[in-house]
Design a protein around this motif. Structure first.
Motif, PDB file in Angstrom:
ATOM      1  N   ASN A 104     -41.905  14.134 -24.451  1.00  0.00           N
ATOM      2  CA  ASN A 104     -43.098  14.158 -25.293  1.00  0.00           C
ATOM      3  C   ASN A 104     -42.955  15.318 -26.288  1.00  0.00           C
ATOM      4  N   PRO A 105     -42.338  15.066 -27.449  1.00  0.00           N
ATOM      5  CA  PRO A 105     -42.078  16.139 -28.421  1.00  0.00           C
ATOM      6  C   PRO A 105     -43.337  16.879 -28.871  1.00  0.00           C
ATOM      7  N   GLU A 106     -44.438  16.156 -29.008  1.00  0.00           N
ATOM      8  CA  GLU A 106     -45.673  16.788 -29.467  1.00  0.00           C
ATOM      9  C   GLU A 106     -46.162  17.825 -28.442  1.00  0.00           C
ATOM     10  N   VAL A 107     -46.138  17.438 -27.175  1.00  0.00           N
ATOM     11  CA  VAL A 107     -46.568  18.369 -26.134  1.00  0.00           C
ATOM     12  C   VAL A 107     -45.546  19.484 -25.955  1.00  0.00           C
ATOM     13  N   GLN A 108     -44.259  19.160 -26.168  1.00  0.00           N
ATOM     14  CA  GLN A 108     -43.224  20.197 -26.065  1.00  0.00           C
ATOM     15  C   GLN A 108     -43.483  21.323 -27.068  1.00  0.00           C
ATOM     16  N   LYS A 109     -43.966  20.964 -28.258  1.00  0.00           N
ATOM     17  CA  LYS A 109     -44.309  21.976 -29.261  1.00  0.00           C
ATOM     18  C   LYS A 109     -45.457  22.856 -28.774  1.00  0.00           C
ATOM     19  N   ILE A 110     -46.405  22.236 -28.074  1.00  0.00           N
ATOM     20  CA  ILE A 110     -47.519  23.015 -27.530  1.00  0.00           C
ATOM     21  C   ILE A 110     -47.020  23.957 -26.443  1.00  0.00           C
ATOM     22  N   PHE A 111     -46.113  23.461 -25.592  1.00  0.00           N
ATOM     23  CA  PHE A 111     -45.500  24.323 -24.581  1.00  0.00           C
ATOM     24  C   PHE A 111     -44.804  25.509 -25.252  1.00  0.00           C
ATOM     25  N   GLN A 112     -44.110  25.209 -26.361  1.00  0.00           N
ATOM     26  CA  GLN A 112     -43.396  26.254 -27.090  1.00  0.00           C
ATOM     27  C   GLN A 112     -44.353  27.331 -27.594  1.00  0.00           C
ATOM     28  N   CYS A 113     -45.447  26.899 -28.194  1.00  0.00           N
ATOM     29  CA  CYS A 113     -46.431  27.845 -28.722  1.00  0.00           C
ATOM     30  C   CYS A 113     -47.065  28.656 -27.595  1.00  0.00           C
ATOM     31  N   ALA A 114     -47.335  27.993 -26.474  1.00  0.00           N
ATOM     32  CA  ALA A 114     -47.913  28.689 -25.320  1.00  0.00           C
ATOM     33  C   ALA A 114     -46.936  29.721 -24.767  1.00  0.00           C
ATOM     34  N   TYR A 115     -45.653  29.346 -24.735  1.00  0.00           N
ATOM     35  CA  TYR A 115     -44.629  30.291 -24.265  1.00  0.00           C
ATOM     36  C   TYR A 115     -44.566  31.518 -25.175  1.00  0.00           C
ATOM     37  N   ASP A 116     -44.558  31.278 -26.485  1.00  0.00           N
ATOM     38  CA  ASP A 116     -44.489  32.383 -27.438  1.00  0.00           C
ATOM     39  C   ASP A 116     -45.696  33.308 -27.302  1.00  0.00           C
ATOM     40  N   LYS A 117     -46.870  32.703 -27.111  1.00  0.00           N
ATOM     41  CA  LYS A 117     -48.080  33.520 -26.971  1.00  0.00           C
ATOM     42  C   LYS A 117     -48.051  34.309 -25.670  1.00  0.00           C
ATOM     43  N   ALA A 118     -47.552  33.674 -24.596  1.00  0.00           N
ATOM     44  CA  ALA A 118     -47.455  34.365 -23.315  1.00  0.00           C
ATOM     45  C   ALA A 118     -46.505  35.555 -23.414  1.00  0.00           C
ATOM     46  N   LYS A 119     -45.401  35.346 -24.113  1.00  0.00           N
ATOM     47  CA  LYS A 119     -44.422  36.418 -24.293  1.00  0.00           C
ATOM     48  C   LYS A 119     -45.043  37.602 -25.031  1.00  0.00           C
ATOM     49  N   SER A 120     -45.787  37.319 -26.094  1.00  0.00           N
ATOM     50  CA  SER A 120     -46.402  38.399 -26.870  1.00  0.00           C
ATOM     51  C   SER A 120     -47.534  39.079 -26.109  1.00  0.00           C
ATOM     52  N   ASN A 121     -48.121  38.352 -25.151  1.00  0.00           N
ATOM     53  CA  ASN A 121     -49.208  38.910 -24.338  1.00  0.00           C
ATOM     54  C   ASN A 121     -48.710  39.507 -23.025  1.00  0.00           C
ATOM     55  N   HIS A 122     -47.392  39.461 -22.816  1.00  0.00           N
ATOM     56  CA  HIS A 122     -46.784  40.026 -21.611  1.00  0.00           C
ATOM     57  C   HIS A 122     -47.360  39.400 -20.333  1.00  0.00           C
ATOM     58  N   ILE A 123     -47.423  38.071 -20.342  1.00  0.00           N
ATOM     59  CA  ILE A 123     -47.874  37.333 -19.169  1.00  0.00           C
ATOM     60  C   ILE A 123     -46.846  36.249 -18.869  1.00  0.00           C
ATOM     61  N   ASN A 124     -46.492  36.073 -17.611  1.00  0.00           N
ATOM     62  CA  ASN A 124     -45.508  35.066 -17.227  1.00  0.00           C
ATOM     63  C   ASN A 124     -46.127  33.677 -17.294  1.00  0.00           C
ATOM     64  N   ILE A 125     -45.320  32.703 -17.712  1.00  0.00           N
ATOM     65  CA  ILE A 125     -45.782  31.318 -17.764  1.00  0.00           C
ATOM     66  C   ILE A 125     -44.616  30.395 -17.416  1.00  0.00           C
ATOM     67  N   GLU A 126     -44.891  29.355 -16.670  1.00  0.00           N
ATOM     68  CA  GLU A 126     -43.875  28.392 -16.256  1.00  0.00           C
ATOM     69  C   GLU A 126     -44.370  26.983 -16.536  1.00  0.00           C
ATOM     70  N   PHE A 127     -43.417  26.085 -16.810  1.00  0.00           N
ATOM     71  CA  PHE A 127     -43.750  24.727 -17.224  1.00  0.00           C
ATOM     72  C   PHE A 127     -43.007  23.687 -16.383  1.00  0.00           C
ATOM     73  N   PRO A 128     -43.571  22.481 -16.306  1.00  0.00           N
ATOM     74  CA  PRO A 128     -42.812  21.368 -15.745  1.00  0.00           C
ATOM     75  C   PRO A 128     -41.984  20.726 -16.854  1.00  0.00           C
ATOM     76  N   SER A 129     -41.078  19.868 -16.490  1.00  0.00           N
ATOM     77  CA  SER A 129     -40.365  19.085 -17.501  1.00  0.00           C
ATOM     78  C   SER A 129     -41.298  18.008 -18.046  1.00  0.00           C
ATOM     79  N   LEU A 130     -41.044  17.584 -19.241  1.00  0.00           N
ATOM     80  CA  LEU A 130     -41.777  16.450 -19.820  1.00  0.00           C
ATOM     81  C   LEU A 130     -40.922  15.182 -19.824  1.00  0.00           C
TER      82      LEU A 130
END
Length: 381
Positions: free
Chosen positions: A253-279
């Motif tokens: 799901n490329p559209e949701v993958q982009k959302i995962f990407q944005c969430a990962y980037d935001k988590a990184k900048s906020n210094h919070i760990n985040i993990e995802f399932p595969s799509l």
């Protein structure tokens, strides 16, 4: 940029640094001896279970329409919704005590454990056999209060994972029946305040079509709550009525993958760990291969779903699987059951990405259910 689901190498050591940072924090919170002990237990995995789950009840304080527990005793009529008596629980624990001494983690049910009136007596009884065993908690958060949190703090609880499927009141209350959003958020704030730097507090976000647009902002919201880690999970549909909610597919799901990407980037900048399932749904290792599941009758099964007739739905296919039971702890030696041919062969399939027929419509067989521990989105050019 970061894409994918955690498989393959990474550039500039980003994934490795995230792993190192996570382990460092774990050592600071739990101590080096406990972390090293887990490593030793994992080397003994073929011999003893790493984790043990006992189904102390099959009732919940919530009645979520998408959850299997809501249908126990009606649609799933081979389940009698009960709370396990403390005396019966002690008999189970006594029978499996040699395994408890070797295990790293003990989990009380796959339902809200704080709903059981004897939960702390049960924790103490397990700890009698292994004072170092981890008693991690999975909770919907509604029953938390200062007294309960302090009781958890007195015991060997390394993490508390709270189900929080959005940051908007209407989203959370629509998904979880009987949840009071304001009370839940207040409980989480109290939890993170009391447990700060002592118990890891995780937020579990079950990603669906109804809430995925909130995920990026959800990261900042969790940071404001004092959450240590976000676990994004895929939705498990047991009935066709809810199949429209899941986001994964055989192609991804490329559209949701982009959302995962944005969430990962935001988590990184906020210094919070985040993990995802595969799509992308494809055969995957199921973590249940190292976990002993014991149901309310003392049966050992591959997972709590397969301890009884199980309803599954995936990609427009549905079925009811017959129970898969390897033995009963009151009739046979529990370790002998764990090492039995049927158990070893079934668990070997789970570990080697060979999907048993009984698991053919389960999301965890395809890596699209649970978030991937210590894995992040991989960096590519």
């Amino acid at each position: 940029m970061y894409i994918g689901s955690g498989e393959g190498g990474t550039k500039n050591g980003v994934s490795h640094m995230k792993t190192i940072n996570y382990i460092t924090k774990k050592i600071q919170r739990q101590g080096i001896r406990k972390v090293l002990r887990l490593g030793y237990i994992r080397t003994m995995r073929p011999v003893y279970p790493e984790s043990i789950v006992v189904e102390i009840m099959n009732k919940c304080n919530l009645k979520c329409k998408h959850c299997r527990v809501t249908y126990y005793g009606n649609v799933m009529d081979d389940v009698d919704p009960i709370f396990m008596e403390f005396e019966y629980f002690t008999k189970i624990v006594d029978r499996i005590s040699p395994l408890i001494r070797k295990a790293y983690r003990f989990q009380f049910s796959t339902v809200e454990p704080l709903f059981h009136k004897d939960i702390f007596r049960m924790m103490d009884y397990v700890s009698k056999y292994n004072k170092n065993i981890d008693l991690g908690i999975l909770s919907n958060g509604m029953l938390l209060n200062e007294k309960i949190i302090n009781e958890l703090m007195r015991r060997n609880v390394s993490s508390i994972s709270i189900s929080l499927d959005g940051y908007k009141k209407e989203t959370v209350e629509a998904f979880k029946t009987n949840v009071n959003y304001d009370r839940l958020i207040s409980n989480i704030r109290l939890l993170t305040k009391i447990c700060k730097n002592k118990i890891e507090v995780n937020a579990v976000f079950v990603a669906t079509r109804a809430n995925i647009d909130e995920l990026v902002e959800y990261v900042g919201f969790c940071k404001s709550l004092g959450i240590d880690r976000i676990l994004v999970n895929g939705f498990q549909s047991f009935f066709h009525d809810f199949s429209h909610l899941y986001l994964y597919s055989k192609q991804g799901n490329p559209e949701v993958q982009k959302i995962f990407q944005c969430a990962y980037d935001k988590a990184k900048s906020n210094h919070i760990n985040i993990e995802f399932p595969s799509l992308v749904a494809k055969p995957s290792v199921c973590g249940m291969h190292s976990t002993m599941i014991i149901d309310d009758r003392g049966n050992i099964a591959p997972c709590i779903h397969l301890a009884r007739k199980a309803h599954f739905e995936l990609f427009s296919e549905s079925k009811v699987s017959d129970p898969v039971v390897w033995g009963n702890i009151f009739d046979e030696d529990p370790l002998a059951i764990w090492r039995s041919k049927n158990s070893v062969q079934f668990r070997a399939k789970l570990k080697s990405k060979e999907i048993p027929d009984e698991c053919s419509l389960c999301v965890d067989a395809y890596g699209v259910g649970c978030s991937r521990k210590l894995e992040v989105l991989k960096e590519t050019t």
